[in-house]
Design an enzyme around this catalytic site. Structure first.
Site, PDB file in Angstrom:
ATOM      1  N   HIS A   1      -1.974  -5.390   1.641  1.00  0.00           N
ATOM      2  CA  HIS A   1      -3.307  -6.102   1.475  1.00  0.00           C
ATOM      3  C   HIS A   1      -2.878  -7.644   0.968  1.00  0.00           C
ATOM      4  O   HIS A   1      -1.985  -7.748   0.295  1.00  0.00           O
ATOM      5  CB  HIS A   1      -3.779  -5.599   0.146  1.00  0.00           C
ATOM      6  CG  HIS A   1      -5.049  -6.453  -0.222  1.00  0.00           C
ATOM      7  ND1 HIS A   1      -6.163  -6.742   0.360  1.00  0.00           N
ATOM      8  CD2 HIS A   1      -5.198  -7.326  -1.228  1.00  0.00           C
ATOM      9  CE1 HIS A   1      -7.009  -7.407   0.064  1.00  0.00           C
ATOM     10  NE2 HIS A   1      -6.515  -8.071  -0.952  1.00  0.00           N
TER      11      HIS A   1
ATOM     12  N   ASN B   1      -2.018   0.321   6.996  1.00  0.00           N
ATOM     13  CA  ASN B   1      -1.329  -0.901   7.739  1.00  0.00           C
ATOM     14  C   ASN B   1      -0.498  -1.667   6.731  1.00  0.00           C
ATOM     15  O   ASN B   1      -0.475  -2.861   6.667  1.00  0.00           O
ATOM     16  CB  ASN B   1      -2.540  -1.850   8.102  1.00  0.00           C
ATOM     17  CG  ASN B   1      -3.562  -2.114   6.916  1.00  0.00           C
ATOM     18  OD1 ASN B   1      -3.386  -1.834   6.070  1.00  0.00           O
ATOM     19  ND2 ASN B   1      -4.710  -2.764   7.621  1.00  0.00           N
TER      20      ASN B   1
ATOM     21  N   LYS C   1       0.779  -1.193  -0.030  1.00  0.00           N
ATOM     22  CA  LYS C   1      -0.076  -0.166   0.028  1.00  0.00           C
ATOM     23  C   LYS C   1       0.800   1.382  -0.012  1.00  0.00           C
ATOM     24  O   LYS C   1       2.213   1.224   0.233  1.00  0.00           O
ATOM     25  CB  LYS C   1      -0.957   0.060   1.199  1.00  0.00           C
ATOM     26  CG  LYS C   1      -2.000  -1.203   1.219  1.00  0.00           C
ATOM     27  CD  LYS C   1      -2.671  -1.147   2.414  1.00  0.00           C
ATOM     28  CE  LYS C   1      -3.940  -2.291   2.538  1.00  0.00           C
ATOM     29  NZ  LYS C   1      -4.783  -2.001   3.702  1.00  0.00           N
TER      30      LYS C   1
ATOM     31  N   GLU D   1      -8.999 -11.391  -7.358  1.00  0.00           N
ATOM     32  CA  GLU D   1      -8.141 -10.214  -7.252  1.00  0.00           C
ATOM     33  C   GLU D   1      -7.086 -10.350  -8.249  1.00  0.00           C
ATOM     34  O   GLU D   1      -6.531  -9.197  -8.563  1.00  0.00           O
ATOM     35  CB  GLU D   1      -7.843 -10.233  -5.684  1.00  0.00           C
ATOM     36  CG  GLU D   1      -8.863 -10.035  -4.757  1.00  0.00           C
ATOM     37  CD  GLU D   1      -8.474  -9.763  -3.184  1.00  0.00           C
ATOM     38  OE1 GLU D   1      -7.348  -9.910  -2.919  1.00  0.00           O
ATOM     39  OE2 GLU D   1      -9.477  -9.463  -2.561  1.00  0.00           O
TER      40      GLU D   1
ATOM     41  N   TYR E   1     -12.788  -3.448  -2.642  1.00  0.00           N
ATOM     42  CA  TYR E   1     -13.124  -2.824  -1.143  1.00  0.00           C
ATOM     43  C   TYR E   1     -14.801  -2.797  -1.114  1.00  0.00           C
ATOM     44  O   TYR E   1     -15.229  -2.072  -0.426  1.00  0.00           O
ATOM     45  CB  TYR E   1     -12.472  -1.654  -0.415  1.00  0.00           C
ATOM     46  CG  TYR E   1     -10.918  -1.913  -0.249  1.00  0.00           C
ATOM     47  CD1 TYR E   1     -10.690  -3.184   0.660  1.00  0.00           C
ATOM     48  CD2 TYR E   1     -10.098  -1.128  -0.211  1.00  0.00           C
ATOM     49  CE1 TYR E   1      -9.282  -3.315   0.984  1.00  0.00           C
ATOM     50  CE2 TYR E   1      -8.915  -0.915   0.205  1.00  0.00           C
ATOM     51  CZ  TYR E   1      -8.420  -2.286   0.617  1.00  0.00           C
ATOM     52  OH  TYR E   1      -7.059  -2.475   1.022  1.00  0.00           O
TER      53      TYR E   1
HETATM   54  P1  IDP Z   1      -7.987  -6.783   5.965  1.00  0.00           P
HETATM   55  O1  IDP Z   1      -7.025  -5.802   5.242  1.00  0.00           O
HETATM   56  O2  IDP Z   1      -7.147  -7.225   7.102  1.00  0.00           O
HETATM   57  O3  IDP Z   1      -8.258  -8.034   5.330  1.00  0.00           O
HETATM   58  P2  IDP Z   1     -10.477  -5.678   5.963  1.00  0.00           P
HETATM   59  O4  IDP Z   1     -11.446  -5.642   7.048  1.00  0.00           O
HETATM   60  O5  IDP Z   1     -10.688  -6.184   4.662  1.00  0.00           O
HETATM   61  O6  IDP Z   1      -9.099  -5.925   6.597  1.00  0.00           O
HETATM   62  O7  IDP Z   1     -10.380  -3.873   5.541  1.00  0.00           O
HETATM   63  C1  IDP Z   1      -9.682  -3.721   4.464  1.00  0.00           C
HETATM   64  C2  IDP Z   1      -8.791  -2.364   4.691  1.00  0.00           C
HETATM   65  O8  IDP Z   1      -9.773  -1.309   5.049  1.00  0.00           O
HETATM   66  C3  IDP Z   1      -7.622  -2.476   5.876  1.00  0.00           C
HETATM   67  O9  IDP Z   1      -6.760  -3.089   5.585  1.00  0.00           O
HETATM   68  C4  IDP Z   1      -7.657  -1.407   6.332  1.00  0.00           C
HETATM   69  O10 IDP Z   1      -6.624  -0.558   5.480  1.00  0.00           O
HETATM   70  C5  IDP Z   1      -9.148  -0.502   5.996  1.00  0.00           C
HETATM   71  N1  IDP Z   1      -9.810  -0.749   7.263  1.00  0.00           N
HETATM   72  C6  IDP Z   1     -10.568  -1.592   7.857  1.00  0.00           C
HETATM   73  N2  IDP Z   1     -11.294  -1.305   8.890  1.00  0.00           N
HETATM   74  C7  IDP Z   1     -10.931  -0.358   9.039  1.00  0.00           C
HETATM   75  C8  IDP Z   1     -11.336   0.694  10.358  1.00  0.00           C
HETATM   76  O11 IDP Z   1     -12.335   0.360  11.030  1.00  0.00           O
HETATM   77  N3  IDP Z   1     -11.123   2.150  10.117  1.00  0.00           N
HETATM   78  C9  IDP Z   1     -10.086   2.481   8.996  1.00  0.00           C
HETATM   79  N4  IDP Z   1      -9.798   1.886   8.203  1.00  0.00           N
HETATM   80  C10 IDP Z   1     -10.163   0.534   8.239  1.00  0.00           C
HETATM   81 MG    MG Z   2      -9.744  -7.886   3.609  1.00  0.00          MG
END
Ligand code: IDP
Ligand code: MG
Length: 153
Positions: free
Chosen positions: A115, A112, A9, A126, A49
């Site tokens: 992905h 974070n 990212k 994907e 997303y």
């Molecule tokens: P993942 O990346 O661990 O699979 P997902 O729930 O699929 O998690 O969410 C995709 C991305 O959306 C996350 O990696 C993060 O960057 C963002 N995200 C998820 N939940 C939150 C939140 O509560 N606040 C802000 N960003 C979030």
């Molecule tokens: Mg995810």
């Protein structure tokens, strides 16, 4: 061999952690079948997303994912989707276990670093979203015999 889709990212690119993450992928013994930089736009992010488009943080997530190009990677390995999700760690870097990519490199729930596909079915979808078929290379690295016992692959 199973494949997974990884995005480094903008939070990874901006913090100069591309080499750190690719180094972990290489040291683990995963095969890099495809890799390129892409500038994401809102259209592809709404697909990628789709499970988050109604969340209040979606606009900020989109902005953070478009801040720089990303590095898209297609990785292969035995059970690679599960293995790489475990290497990635929990979504929030402050909760991700030490030793994981997010646990070691991120302090954020959104910025974070990485992905990773969550199921083999989603990985196929994907990979097709980010790579043309000819951009995924089906080669056998010379060291594969040192990475796996013969009956594991
Ligand atoms: P993942 O990346 O661990 O699979 P997902 O729930 O699929 O998690 O969410 C995709 C991305 O959306 C996350 O990696 C993060 O960057 C963002 N995200 C998820 N939940 C939150 C939140 O509560 N606040 C802000 N960003 C979030
Ligand atoms: Mg995810």
């Amino acid at each position: 061999m199973e494949k997974t889709l990884v995005l480094l990212k903008p939070s990874c690119i901006e913090r100069n952690l591309i080499g750190e993450v690719i180094g972990r992928i290489e040291r683990k013994g995963l095969i890099i079948r495809g890799m390129k930089m892409i500038q994401l736009d809102e259209k592809i992010l709404r697909e990628h997303y789709a499970h988050l488009v109604d969340k209040p943080f979606f606009p900020a997530l989109c902005a953070s994912m478009m801040a720089t190009p990303v590095v898209a990677m297609c990785l292969a390995g035995v059970d690679v989707v599960r293995v790489f999700r475990e290497m990635t760690g929990a979504t929030n870097g402050r909760k991700a276990a030490p030793g994981t990519i997010r646990g070691d490199l991120s302090m954020s729930g959104s910025l974070n670093i990485i992905h990773a596909s969550d199921t083999p079915e989603n990985a196929e979808i994907e990979i097709a979203r980010f790579f043309r078929p000819e951009e995924v290379f089906d080669y056998t690295p010379a060291n594969l015999k040192a990475v796996y016992e013969h009956d594991e692959i």
